[in-house]
Design an enzyme around this catalytic site. Structure first.
Site, short mmCIF file in Angstrom:
data_model
loop_
_atom_site.label_atom_id
_atom_site.label_comp_id
_atom_site.label_asym_id
_atom_site.label_seq_id
_atom_site.Cartn_x
_atom_site.Cartn_y
_atom_site.Cartn_z
N HIS A 1 1.09 -1.53 -0.08
CA HIS A 1 0.22 -0.19 -0.07
C HIS A 1 1.05 1.04 0.02
O HIS A 1 1.07 2.46 -0.56
CB HIS A 1 -1.13 0.02 0.95
CG HIS A 1 -1.72 1.41 1.46
ND1 HIS A 1 -2.93 1.42 2.09
CD2 HIS A 1 -1.45 2.24 0.03
CE1 HIS A 1 -3.79 2.20 1.68
NE2 HIS A 1 -3.14 3.33 1.16
N GLU B 1 0.26 8.02 -3.71
CA GLU B 1 1.38 7.53 -2.64
C GLU B 1 3.01 7.86 -2.06
O GLU B 1 3.22 8.82 -1.37
CB GLU B 1 1.39 5.96 -3.20
CG GLU B 1 0.70 4.95 -2.06
CD GLU B 1 0.39 5.47 -1.01
OE1 GLU B 1 1.20 4.96 -0.10
OE2 GLU B 1 -1.29 5.32 -0.86
N HIS C 1 2.92 10.59 1.12
CA HIS C 1 3.77 10.45 1.66
C HIS C 1 5.64 10.33 1.29
O HIS C 1 5.99 11.10 2.15
CB HIS C 1 3.63 8.65 2.09
CG HIS C 1 1.81 8.61 2.33
ND1 HIS C 1 1.89 8.89 3.67
CD2 HIS C 1 0.83 7.97 1.89
CE1 HIS C 1 0.66 8.46 3.92
NE2 HIS C 1 0.41 8.17 2.69
P1 AMP Z 1 -3.17 6.49 2.33
O1 AMP Z 1 -3.73 8.01 1.08
O2 AMP Z 1 -1.92 6.00 1.32
O3 AMP Z 1 -3.19 6.47 3.35
O4 AMP Z 1 -4.42 5.36 2.15
C1 AMP Z 1 -5.44 5.64 0.89
C2 AMP Z 1 -6.13 6.19 -0.20
O5 AMP Z 1 -5.52 4.99 -0.70
C3 AMP Z 1 -8.14 5.61 0.33
O6 AMP Z 1 -7.80 6.24 -0.78
C4 AMP Z 1 -7.67 3.57 -0.48
O7 AMP Z 1 -9.25 4.17 -1.50
C5 AMP Z 1 -6.35 3.98 -1.62
N1 AMP Z 1 -6.22 2.85 -1.28
C6 AMP Z 1 -5.35 1.68 -0.69
N2 AMP Z 1 -5.23 0.53 -0.76
C7 AMP Z 1 -5.18 0.75 -2.39
C8 AMP Z 1 -4.87 0.20 -4.20
N3 AMP Z 1 -4.51 -0.43 -3.71
N4 AMP Z 1 -4.79 0.47 -4.62
C9 AMP Z 1 -5.30 2.39 -5.10
N5 AMP Z 1 -5.88 2.87 -3.78
C10 AMP Z 1 -5.72 2.36 -2.69
#
Ligand code: AMP
Length: 238
Positions: free
Chosen positions: A61, A125, A129
């Site tokens: 992730h 990502e 991050h």
């Molecule tokens: P983050 O913003 O990095 O904290 O992660 C949360 C976001 O990532 C949310 O919008 C999730 O829907 C998205 N997300 C999590 N796993 C996946 C994935 N495998 N593919 C696409 N989006 C993802």
């Protein structure tokens, strides 16, 4: 005579300067892997990239800079460090295998948005991050570090070695945690989500990594796993 009050005022005036000298970028990384079956069997469902259904294994992730108190920096200097897929072109085959997007681009599967968009996920990502780790990792180093961390341990193999399989049955969170701790040497964080019927299931595994993004460490703080992530939870088929 110089009063204590005036000394205090002068010290306070110097504070913004000292913040510049000791500004914290981050303390450690969470390396977060997810079980694709648990992303896909939610109410929202999921989509696959054009390269097809990802392999049935834990998938990256993200690699998230974090502070020791549990808070984290987010979206740092995106304008100065914009995501550029051409910088990681040599890593794309590995990322397609281990860091696939599963969210339906522009909508849900029910709205006939049938493919996910890896580049969009990687950009998200990096923007949210990765840009906050720029003091130690540029874009290429950031993605390469995450892919190398993924290759250090095979979480699915570790769980299967302990009789914990993605077969739709219920497994104990304590057993899952202990199996990973025994194999890696450090206690993982575990989070759960719910499938479309509301059943609790194993969702993500958090491992902590030092600032060089290459060594696993004991977590300074574990993510909150919540009430829904105790006892027995489903490990869904993918
Ligand atoms: P983050 O913003 O990095 O904290 O992660 C949360 C976001 O990532 C949310 O919008 C999730 O829907 C998205 N997300 C999590 N796993 C996946 C994935 N495998 N593919 C696409 N989006 C993802």
């Amino acid at each position: 005579m110089v009063s204590i009050k005036s000394i205090c005022i002068k010290l306070l005036m110097l504070l913004p300067l000292s913040n510049i000298w000791v500004s914290r970028d981050f303390d450690f990384f969470y390396f977060v892997q997810q079980w694709p079956g648990s992303f896909c069997d939610t109410k929202k469902s999921c989509c696959f990239p054009l390269t097809g259904k990802p392999v049935a294994n834990f998938s990256i992730h993200g690699l998230w800079p974090n502070f020791n108190d549990g808070s984290y920096p987010s979206s740092c200097n995106i304008a100065e460090n914009p995501f550029n897929q051409s910088q990681i072109i040599d890593l794309v085959p590995r990322a397609e295998k281990s860091w696939a997007s599963l969210s339906c681009a522009g909508g849900s599967k029910k709205e006939n948005k049938t493919n996910s968009d890896n580049e969009r996920f990687w950009k998200h990502e990096w923007d949210k991050h990765g840009t906050c780790s720029y003091s130690v990792l540029d874009e290429h180093a950031y993605f390469e570090a995450a892919l190398n961390l993924k290759d250090q341990f095979d979480l699915l193999q570790i769980l299967q070695n302990n009789g914990i399989k993605p077969d739709g049955n219920l497994y104990s969170i304590v057993n899952i945690s202990e199996a990973i701790e025994q194999a890696i040497g450090f206690q993982p964080g575990i989070t759960c989500n719910r499938d479309a019927l509301g059943n609790r299931q194993l969702n993500e595994i958090y491992l902590c990594v030092d600032k060089s993004a290459s060594n696993f460490i004991e977590c300074p703080i574990l993510p909150k796993s919540g009430k829904s992530c105790t006892g027995f939870v489903e490990f869904p088929i993918f």
